[in-house]
Design a protein around this motif. Structure first.
Motif, mmCIF file in Angstrom:
data_model
loop_
_atom_site.group_PDB
_atom_site.id
_atom_site.type_symbol
_atom_site.label_atom_id
_atom_site.label_comp_id
_atom_site.label_asym_id
_atom_site.label_seq_id
_atom_site.Cartn_x
_atom_site.Cartn_y
_atom_site.Cartn_z
ATOM 1 N N CYS A 171 -33.201 9.229 -22.233
ATOM 2 C CA CYS A 171 -33.211 8.285 -21.250
ATOM 3 C C CYS A 171 -33.396 7.088 -21.994
ATOM 4 C CB CYS A 171 -33.893 8.406 -20.383
ATOM 5 S SG CYS A 171 -34.911 7.714 -19.168
ATOM 6 N N ASN A 172 -33.189 5.750 -22.000
ATOM 7 C CA ASN A 172 -33.399 4.423 -22.307
ATOM 8 C C ASN A 172 -32.700 4.531 -23.644
ATOM 9 O OD1 ASN A 172 -34.749 2.195 -21.796
ATOM 10 N ND2 ASN A 172 -35.903 2.143 -23.238
ATOM 11 N N ASN A 195 -27.403 7.157 -24.518
ATOM 12 C CA ASN A 195 -27.227 8.162 -23.419
ATOM 13 C C ASN A 195 -25.798 7.106 -22.331
ATOM 14 O OD1 ASN A 195 -27.054 9.447 -20.863
ATOM 15 N ND2 ASN A 195 -29.251 8.236 -20.781
ATOM 16 N N ASP A 244 -29.048 6.112 -15.820
ATOM 17 C CA ASP A 244 -30.214 7.366 -15.987
ATOM 18 C C ASP A 244 -31.192 7.497 -16.284
ATOM 19 O OD1 ASP A 244 -28.128 8.020 -12.561
ATOM 20 O OD2 ASP A 244 -26.949 8.216 -14.696
ATOM 21 N N CYS A 245 -32.299 8.020 -15.685
ATOM 22 C CA CYS A 245 -33.214 8.881 -16.663
ATOM 23 C C CYS A 245 -33.100 10.223 -16.187
ATOM 24 C CB CYS A 245 -34.086 8.023 -16.463
ATOM 25 S SG CYS A 245 -35.415 8.116 -17.493
ATOM 26 N N THR A 246 -34.145 10.804 -16.889
ATOM 27 C CA THR A 246 -34.412 12.517 -15.771
ATOM 28 C C THR A 246 -35.107 12.132 -15.180
ATOM 29 O OG1 THR A 246 -36.258 12.895 -17.077
ATOM 30 C CG2 THR A 246 -34.636 12.764 -18.970
ATOM 31 N N ARG A 298 -38.473 5.788 -14.071
ATOM 32 C CA ARG A 298 -38.140 4.485 -14.611
ATOM 33 C C ARG A 298 -37.819 4.784 -16.150
ATOM 34 N NH1 ARG A 298 -42.988 0.734 -13.752
ATOM 35 N NH2 ARG A 298 -41.732 -0.432 -15.686
ATOM 36 N N ALA A 299 -36.617 4.325 -16.608
ATOM 37 C CA ALA A 299 -35.944 4.097 -17.124
ATOM 38 C C ALA A 299 -36.858 3.675 -18.876
ATOM 39 C CB ALA A 299 -34.209 3.784 -17.987
ATOM 40 N N ASP A 300 -37.254 2.658 -18.304
ATOM 41 C CA ASP A 300 -38.091 1.439 -19.657
ATOM 42 C C ASP A 300 -39.239 2.016 -19.682
ATOM 43 O OD1 ASP A 300 -39.748 1.236 -17.054
ATOM 44 O OD2 ASP A 300 -39.311 -0.903 -17.074
ATOM 45 N N CYS A 313 -39.394 5.282 -21.362
ATOM 46 C CA CYS A 313 -39.195 6.014 -22.312
ATOM 47 C C CYS A 313 -38.801 5.176 -23.363
ATOM 48 C CB CYS A 313 -37.930 6.648 -22.296
ATOM 49 S SG CYS A 313 -38.316 7.925 -20.366
ATOM 50 N N CYS A 347 -38.710 13.018 -21.481
ATOM 51 C CA CYS A 347 -37.221 11.471 -21.500
ATOM 52 C C CYS A 347 -36.773 12.094 -22.031
ATOM 53 C CB CYS A 347 -37.619 10.983 -22.326
ATOM 54 S SG CYS A 347 -38.612 9.557 -21.838
#
Length: 506
Positions: free
Chosen positions: A365-366, A370, A375-377, A382-384, A386, A400
């Motif tokens: 993630c991030n 990717n 998309d994040c897990t 929130r991806a940020d 990670c 993450c």
């Protein structure tokens, strides 16, 4: 989405027409097949002989005339919700505008008489659209529509609660079907569509309770999108995106260009059982960046001959499998009917390689690597978050990553006759591995950390399987190719309780 190694890998039962298919072939001197309860040996042959619809209009139904262009759309507009429409025999059409389509009201039902066809004449993009819930389409052939890439012809807007049953959806561009929550697709023929038979994706809302049962899904991706957009990850018999809860059972998935079934990005809680998956150009099944699944009692044969051979001929050493678990695993923190990926009581026969468990150390993630962009897990909304320095410590160091973990592979039968597959090397692999982490420079997963974890620390286990043929085993990275004894020995200790019968004369 992914390009195997080098790229960042991104309810009531229906009476089905089931005919016995050829069973798995025994090999002289082979151990007894496992388990006692075997996989599916029947196929849903619904394309050649679909169940006919009612020959006369049901009581209270609105009759639709094929001689009147646009009659179906007009009568839908002028009728109240919960109307039943009966389409007479013949070819029904829409107005000659590319956006002309049928927009159902809630609870509408569309029944085709024997020989009823809704034809887009390569002019209309969509057959059925709109957001009305609980719409039913039965006994109708839908063909000749030209949906754009990633869009679908039937249930174009992914409305909830639709039932598609005893339908033939064929020879359309894009996807034959889209999917909404609680959609049921049963005893239908999804054939010869340009991209997917079905694209199970709903923007901005959860998609759960999906049932795909007793269908024939064949010869899709006629437009060969992977060739047109290399690495797009946008092809196959059925593609599932962010589906939370699906039962995929009793289907015959065969002859698709690309993968047969492909679950990609934050899917969860799948049961894939009693299917026959055969002769797909790519993998029979890909479960990618997803969670918690049961894969059981499937017959999987003669898959991945085209794509596996293509990579082998290029000299690629990655173990390109027919059942591919990519950055996916059991996760107790994500609610489902199971907290692992369990693969059992399947027969895999004469495919290009077997099962590969893979994790890309650079895909998390991030990370710029990717390819599931944005998309994040499911563990980190929130991806940020990670990002360094927090990603280097618990819980983000673990949460993450999409981890290939808690995969339990047991009581399967793996049969390989290289003379049938027509190969001499690289079609005989079972694997658990990762790449050497290098990217980005702030990644906490550099080096062999992920390779060591997926191979030895994340509870990925083969046991009590039966092998027939010249199988080899890959652990940690593509360079570690093991024989059966090495695979069972330290430090891997895989396939306890399994049997291995080499080919005749081996």
């Amino acid at each position: 989405m992914f390009e195997w190694r080098n790229r960042a890998l991104p309810a009531a039962p229906v009476a089905l027409v089931l005919l016995a298919a050829t069973g798995c072939v025994s090999t002289p001197g082979a151990p007894a097949a496992k388990p006692a309860v075997g996989p599916s040996t029947s196929v849903a042959r619904v394309c050649d002989k679909p169940e006919p619809g009612p020959a006369s209009a049901p009581e209270g139904a609105v009759t639709v005339d094929p001689a009147v262009p646009g009659d179906l759309a007009a009568k839908t507009r002028n009728s109240p919700p919960n109307t039943t429409f009966w389409l007479r025999p013949g070819t029904h059409t829409l107005e000659p505008d590319r956006f002309a389509q049928v927009v159902p009201k809630e609870g509408d039902r569309y029944l085709g008489a024997p020989g009823a066809v809704l034809d887009g004449r390569r002019t209309n993009q969509y057959a059925f659209g709109g957001t009305a819930r609980n719409v039913t389409v039965r006994h109708l052939t839908v063909q000749g529509f030209v949906a754009p890439q990633d869009e679908g012809v039937v249930n174009h807007d992914s409305a909830d609660g639709w039932v598609i049953e005893h339908a033939t959806i064929q020879n359309n561009s894009g996807a034959g079907l889209m999917a909404g929550a609680r959609q049921q697709v049963r005893a239908s023929c999804l054939r010869g569509n340009g991209q997917y038979g079905m694209n199970a994706y709903k923007s901005g809302a959860p998609l759960g309770g999906l049932v795909v049962e007793g269908n024939e899904i064949t010869a899709n991706n006629t437009d060969d999108w992977e060739r047109r957009q290399q690495g797009c990850g946008c092809t196959g018999g059925v593609k599932f995106w962010a589906v939370n809860g699906a039962d995929v059972r009793g289907n015959w998935v065969h002859g698709n260009r690309g993968a047969g079934l492909w679950a990609d990005t934050n899917n969860n809680d799948f049961r894939i059982e009693n299917n026959v998956l055969e002769a797909n150009d790519g993998a029979a099944l890909i479960y990618e960046t997803s969670y918690n699944a049961v894969i059981r009692n499937n017959t999987i044969r003669r898959n991945n001959w085209v794509e596996g051979r293509k990579y082998a001929d290029r000299g690629d050493t990655f173990p390109h499998p027919t059942l591919y678990v990519s950055e996916s695993g059991g996760e107790p923190q994500v609610r489902a009917r199971t907290d692992k990926i369990e693969i059992y009581r399947n027969v895999l026969e004469d495919n290009w390689s077997g099962i590969t468990l893979w994790e890309n150390a650079d895909r998390f993630c991030n990370s710029p690597a990717n390819t599931s962009s944005g998309d994040c897990t499911l563990l980190v909304p929130r991806a940020d978050r990670c990002a360094r320095p927090a990603i280097a410590a618990a819980p983000l160091y673990t949460d993450c990553r999409w981890k290939t973990q808690r995969v339990d592979i047991h009581d399967n039968r793996f049969v390989l006759d290289t003379s049938v597959v027509d190969c001499t090397a690289k079609c005989d692999r079972m694997a658990v591995l990762a790449n050497y982490g290098t990217f980005p420079d702030w990644s906490p997963y550099h080096g062999e950390r992920v390779a060591e974890a997926i191979t030895l620390e994340q509870h990925n286990r083969w046991h009590d399987n039966a092998y027939v043929g010249p199988w080899k085993f890959v652990a940690h990275d593509p360079s570690r190719v093991l024989d059966f004894g090495q695979w069972q020995g330290m430090p891997y200790q895989q396939d306890a309780g399994s049997t291995f019968a080499p080919p005749a004369g081996g």
